[in-house]
Write a protein that holds these residues in place. Structure first.
Motif, PDB file in Angstrom:
ATOM      1  N   SER A  59      65.100 -29.737  -6.705  1.00 23.90           N
ATOM      2  CA  SER A  59      66.163 -30.028  -5.744  1.00 23.90           C
ATOM      3  C   SER A  59      65.928 -29.245  -4.456  1.00 23.90           C
ATOM      4  O   SER A  59      65.703 -28.033  -4.482  1.00 23.90           O
ATOM      5  N   MET A  60      66.000 -29.944  -3.314  1.00 28.68           N
ATOM      6  CA  MET A  60      65.746 -29.248  -2.044  1.00 28.68           C
ATOM      7  C   MET A  60      66.816 -28.192  -1.773  1.00 28.68           C
ATOM      8  O   MET A  60      66.506 -27.107  -1.281  1.00 28.68           O
ATOM      9  N   TYR A  61      68.068 -28.474  -2.087  1.00 23.58           N
ATOM     10  CA  TYR A  61      69.121 -27.500  -1.800  1.00 23.58           C
ATOM     11  C   TYR A  61      69.094 -26.328  -2.774  1.00 23.58           C
ATOM     12  O   TYR A  61      69.352 -25.183  -2.389  1.00 23.58           O
ATOM     13  N   HIS A  62      68.779 -26.577  -4.034  1.00 28.01           N
ATOM     14  CA  HIS A  62      68.640 -25.467  -4.980  1.00 28.01           C
ATOM     15  C   HIS A  62      67.479 -24.561  -4.561  1.00 28.01           C
ATOM     16  O   HIS A  62      67.579 -23.332  -4.594  1.00 28.01           O
ATOM     17  N   SER A  63      66.390 -25.187  -4.162  1.00 26.95           N
ATOM     18  CA  SER A  63      65.206 -24.432  -3.756  1.00 26.95           C
ATOM     19  C   SER A  63      65.485 -23.606  -2.493  1.00 26.95           C
ATOM     20  O   SER A  63      65.148 -22.426  -2.407  1.00 26.95           O
ATOM     21  N   LEU A  64      66.123 -24.243  -1.501  1.00 21.76           N
ATOM     22  CA  LEU A  64      66.446 -23.558  -0.252  1.00 21.76           C
ATOM     23  C   LEU A  64      67.432 -22.411  -0.493  1.00 21.76           C
ATOM     24  O   LEU A  64      67.261 -21.308   0.042  1.00 21.76           O
ATOM     25  N   THR A  65      68.454 -22.662  -1.283  1.00 20.46           N
ATOM     26  CA  THR A  65      69.467 -21.629  -1.543  1.00 20.46           C
ATOM     27  C   THR A  65      68.868 -20.459  -2.313  1.00 20.46           C
ATOM     28  O   THR A  65      69.175 -19.287  -2.035  1.00 20.46           O
ATOM     29  N   TYR A  66      68.016 -20.769  -3.287  1.00 23.46           N
ATOM     30  CA  TYR A  66      67.347 -19.715  -4.066  1.00 23.46           C
ATOM     31  C   TYR A  66      66.528 -18.814  -3.131  1.00 23.46           C
ATOM     32  O   TYR A  66      66.615 -17.584  -3.182  1.00 23.46           O
ATOM     33  N   ALA A  67      65.765 -19.440  -2.241  1.00 32.42           N
ATOM     34  CA  ALA A  67      64.943 -18.671  -1.311  1.00 32.42           C
ATOM     35  C   ALA A  67      65.796 -17.914  -0.301  1.00 32.42           C
ATOM     36  O   ALA A  67      65.471 -16.789   0.092  1.00 32.42           O
ATOM     37  N   THR A  68      66.903 -18.519   0.121  1.00 35.67           N
ATOM     38  CA  THR A  68      67.793 -17.878   1.086  1.00 35.67           C
ATOM     39  C   THR A  68      68.403 -16.601   0.517  1.00 35.67           C
ATOM     40  O   THR A  68      68.498 -15.574   1.200  1.00 35.67           O
ATOM     41  N   ILE A  69      68.824 -16.661  -0.743  1.00 35.01           N
ATOM     42  CA  ILE A  69      69.393 -15.467  -1.382  1.00 35.01           C
ATOM     43  C   ILE A  69      68.347 -14.365  -1.478  1.00 35.01           C
ATOM     44  O   ILE A  69      68.628 -13.190  -1.218  1.00 35.01           O
ATOM     45  N   LEU A  70      67.120 -14.745  -1.835  1.00 33.85           N
ATOM     46  CA  LEU A  70      66.049 -13.745  -1.897  1.00 33.85           C
ATOM     47  C   LEU A  70      65.780 -13.140  -0.517  1.00 33.85           C
ATOM     48  O   LEU A  70      65.501 -11.945  -0.383  1.00 33.85           O
ATOM     49  N   GLU A  71      65.875 -13.977   0.520  1.00 32.63           N
ATOM     50  CA  GLU A  71      65.656 -13.470   1.879  1.00 32.63           C
ATOM     51  C   GLU A  71      66.769 -12.506   2.287  1.00 32.63           C
ATOM     52  O   GLU A  71      66.505 -11.468   2.901  1.00 32.63           O
ATOM     53  N   MET A  72      68.014 -12.841   1.949  1.00 34.87           N
ATOM     54  CA  MET A  72      69.118 -11.932   2.275  1.00 34.87           C
ATOM     55  C   MET A  72      68.975 -10.617   1.525  1.00 34.87           C
ATOM     56  O   MET A  72      69.244  -9.538   2.061  1.00 34.87           O
ATOM     57  N   GLN A  73      68.525 -10.687   0.274  1.00 35.86           N
ATOM     58  CA  GLN A  73      68.269  -9.465  -0.486  1.00 35.86           C
ATOM     59  C   GLN A  73      67.171  -8.637   0.173  1.00 35.86           C
ATOM     60  O   GLN A  73      67.265  -7.410   0.260  1.00 35.86           O
ATOM     61  N   ALA A  74      66.116  -9.313   0.637  1.00 35.34           N
ATOM     62  CA  ALA A  74      65.007  -8.611   1.286  1.00 35.34           C
ATOM     63  C   ALA A  74      65.477  -7.896   2.545  1.00 35.34           C
ATOM     64  O   ALA A  74      65.051  -6.769   2.844  1.00 35.34           O
ATOM     65  N   MET A  75      66.356  -8.547   3.299  1.00 37.77           N
ATOM     66  CA  MET A  75      66.869  -7.925   4.516  1.00 37.77           C
ATOM     67  C   MET A  75      67.823  -6.776   4.205  1.00 37.77           C
ATOM     68  O   MET A  75      68.022  -5.886   5.032  1.00 37.77           O
ATOM     69  N   MET A  76      68.395  -6.791   3.005  1.00 32.89           N
ATOM     70  CA  MET A  76      69.273  -5.693   2.593  1.00 32.89           C
ATOM     71  C   MET A  76      68.463  -4.490   2.109  1.00 32.89           C
ATOM     72  O   MET A  76      68.785  -3.347   2.417  1.00 32.89           O
ATOM     73  N   THR A  77      67.398  -4.745   1.362  1.00 33.12           N
ATOM     74  CA  THR A  77      66.614  -3.646   0.780  1.00 33.12           C
ATOM     75  C   THR A  77      65.492  -3.180   1.685  1.00 33.12           C
ATOM     76  O   THR A  77      65.098  -2.027   1.663  1.00 33.12           O
ATOM     77  N   PHE A  78      64.911  -4.127   2.476  1.00 30.72           N
ATOM     78  CA  PHE A  78      63.773  -3.853   3.357  1.00 30.72           C
ATOM     79  C   PHE A  78      62.546  -3.386   2.578  1.00 30.72           C
ATOM     80  O   PHE A  78      61.648  -2.752   3.116  1.00 30.72           O
ATOM     81  N   GLU A  79      62.494  -3.679   1.292  1.00 32.35           N
ATOM     82  CA  GLU A  79      61.341  -3.314   0.479  1.00 32.35           C
ATOM     83  C   GLU A  79      60.225  -4.345   0.693  1.00 32.35           C
ATOM     84  O   GLU A  79      60.484  -5.550   0.679  1.00 32.35           O
ATOM     85  N   PRO A  80      58.981  -3.891   0.890  1.00 33.40           N
ATOM     86  CA  PRO A  80      57.871  -4.818   1.153  1.00 33.40           C
ATOM     87  C   PRO A  80      57.724  -5.904   0.108  1.00 33.40           C
ATOM     88  O   PRO A  80      57.515  -7.077   0.453  1.00 33.40           O
ATOM     89  N   GLU A  81      57.843  -5.533  -1.176  1.00 32.93           N
ATOM     90  CA  GLU A  81      57.658  -6.540  -2.220  1.00 32.93           C
ATOM     91  C   GLU A  81      58.757  -7.607  -2.168  1.00 32.93           C
ATOM     92  O   GLU A  81      58.514  -8.782  -2.455  1.00 32.93           O
TER      93      GLU A  81
END
Length: 522
Positions: A59-81
């Motif tokens: 699903s395009m929306y499931h895929s986009l939302t999954y990646a979006t949440i990971l991106e928001m987490q990345a911006m919160m933690t700023f961890e390289p991985e």
């Protein structure tokens, strides 16, 4: 009030018959993704990801939302991985969205001069695929900027930036055309267009002139007010992208306008946007973080700390501070790389720490206060007279120490640094003449500076900002143009150019004879 979705009322029961049609499948996907976002905002991160993971490959929306949440987490933690993982996942989401796109894209269709009915040639699902695909490209670009603030490095030859921008422009044309028919899920589609158009206009308008001219040459344009208007519309209606529109507005008002500008963000507007989310998600870590930042900007340090602690942000900040305080000799070994690139501020800290590694190490005079300047922290601390006066005492002591210190290769650099920071404190204390003398003193030492060449353009920048504050706009423009045109290849150059551009936009908009005008609306 912000248009966040009322997740309970938004979720509706669907019959098996409804699920068989593409429109029903699209509606069901959107509803499930909204539910996952609700879990994420309630700090139930893993549960949100689990909800999405099973359909993220289909699903395009499931895929986009999954990646979006990971991106928001990345911006919160700023961890390289986390950043690398988010980037890879967003790239996978882009591939999934591609499967749902029509073979002839919106941009290709509208570029055909013989075709005047592009909107009629795309199903509702294909239109959503276009906006989702463009959003994947946009979010990948945002991650790239998170890794490296040097805009030239990721704009040059960046196909994904141009494709995303072009797609959003054509989708906007469709929404504004007489042939546009609103589908069942039109608010989510239009919210996606507003997010993209708003993000591009706002971001491009902030760019330094030299990059702006390059982008305009290849068809980009940016209007800050139009971008803010589009994002505000997206944030104020009930749609899937309302959260992202709100988040981008909050980032602009509380961070981008300070770190990459002159602090012209609207804190009252940010608070107005944030309030309904805080009411619905009183423990939401993201919203508590922004609430803390708003208190910080207003100079309410104690209230800010309480907000950060409520959202557990003090843990990540404490870890960061511990890493930086383990000793300057260890700083180079603590460098983090994201996709092979070092963070600009870390490169700056490492370069400053090298003097501790020589046979005859020389201490930095005020390292913490210098890093505070890199993040434009004086615009915040300057609202507290007692804190500003305390920093001025520290800087006066550092100045006396340097005056009696033995001659070293770093002496003039250190003296200029202390003068720059003293000037900032004096400016915020209302002692404008003394502040001006500090900034001008640095300029007289230009030929004697050996390493910290960033001090010269930044002293001119601060002179320009001081002139703006005292109503001497023509003089301000002179200093700002000199800082922009005469210096290059110094530390944190991109960040300085962002601030110079923001200052020039501000001062020229208030100067009757200013020749500069904002780029036109797309």
């Amino acid at each position: 009030m912000s248009g966040f979705i009322n997740f309970t009322s938004f979720w509706k029961h669907k019959s098996k018959a409804d699920m068989r049609s593409p429109k029903a499948d699209l509606k069901m996907s959107l509803d499930e993704c909204v539910e996952a976002l609700d879990l994420f905002l309630r700090n139930r991160f893993e549960e949100a990801l689990t909800t999405l993971r099973s359909k993220a490959k289909d699903s395009m929306y499931h895929s986009l939302t999954y990646a979006t949440i990971l991106e928001m987490q990345a911006m919160m933690t700023f961890e390289p991985e986390d950043i690398i993982n988010a980037g890879n996942t967003m790239k996978e989401a882009q591939t999934i969205c591609q499967k749902f796109r029509k073979k002839t894209s919106v941009a290709d269709s509208l570029n055909n001069l013989m075709n005047r009915h592009a909107a009629e040639q795309f199903t509702e699902e294909e239109m959503h695929a276009e906006v989702c695909y463009a959003e994947c490209l946009l979010q990948r670009a945002a991650l790239t900027f998170l890794q490296d603030e040097n805009m030239i490095s990721f704009i040059k030859g960046s196909i994904k930036i141009r494709n995303s921008y072009q797609t959003y422009k054509e989708l906007l044309n469709i929404v504004q055309s007489s042939n546009y028919t609103k589908g069942e899920n039109y608010s989510h589609f239009e919210g996606g267009v507003q997010l993209g158009i708003g993000a591009f206009n706002l971001t491009i308008s902030l760019l330094p002139t030299r990059i702006l001219r390059l982008l305009e040459f290849v068809g980009f344009s940016g209007n800050k007010e139009y971008g803010l208007e589009q994002l505000q519309e997206g944030a104020s209606t009930e749609n899937f992208r309302a959260l992202l529109c709100t988040m981008l507005l909050l980032c602009y008002h509380t961070f981008m306008s300070f770190v990459l500008g002159t602090g012209e963000g609207d804190v009252d507007d940010a608070e107005h946007l944030l309030l309904p989310f805080l009411q619905r998600y009183p423990k939401g870590a993201i919203f508590l973080f922004f609430a803390g930042r708003i208190e910080e900007i207003r100079g309410n340090i104690d209230a800010a700390i309480l907000r950060f602690e409520d959202g557990k942000w003090h843990i990540s900040m404490r870890i960061y501070c511990v890493k930086k305080m383990r000793g300057p000799r260890k700083v180079p070994n603590m460098k983090q790389k994201i996709a092979g690139k070092s963070l600009p501020t870390e490169k700056f800290a490492i370069r400053k720490a090298r003097r501790y590694l020589s046979q005859n190490p020389v201490k930095l005079p005020v390292p913490a206060l210098e890093m505070m300047y890199i993040w434009n922290g004086y615009a915040v601390i300057g609202k507290h007279q007692d804190l500003t006066e305390g920093m001025l005492v520290t800087l006066n002591e550092a100045e006396r120490t340097l005056e009696s210190a033995p001659e070293t290769e770093f002496l003039v650099d250190d003296q200029c640094l202390v003068k720059l920071l003293k000037g900032l404190c004096l400016k915020h204390l209302g002692k404008h003449l003394e502040a001006e003398q500090c900034f001008r003193w640095i300029h007289t030492k230009e030929q004697m500076i050996k390493y910290d060449h960033y001090l010269i353009p930044n002293s001119l920048l601060e002179l320009g900002l001081l002139c703006m504050k005292t109503g001497k706009n023509d003089e301000a423009i002179t200093f700002l143009e000199k800082a922009k045109q005469n210096y290059k290849n110094y530390s944190m150059e991109s960040r300085t150019h962002f601030r110079i551009q923001a200052a020039l936009l501000k001062v020229k908009s208030h100067t009757q004879n200013g020749s500069y005008s904002l780029p036109s609306t797309p």
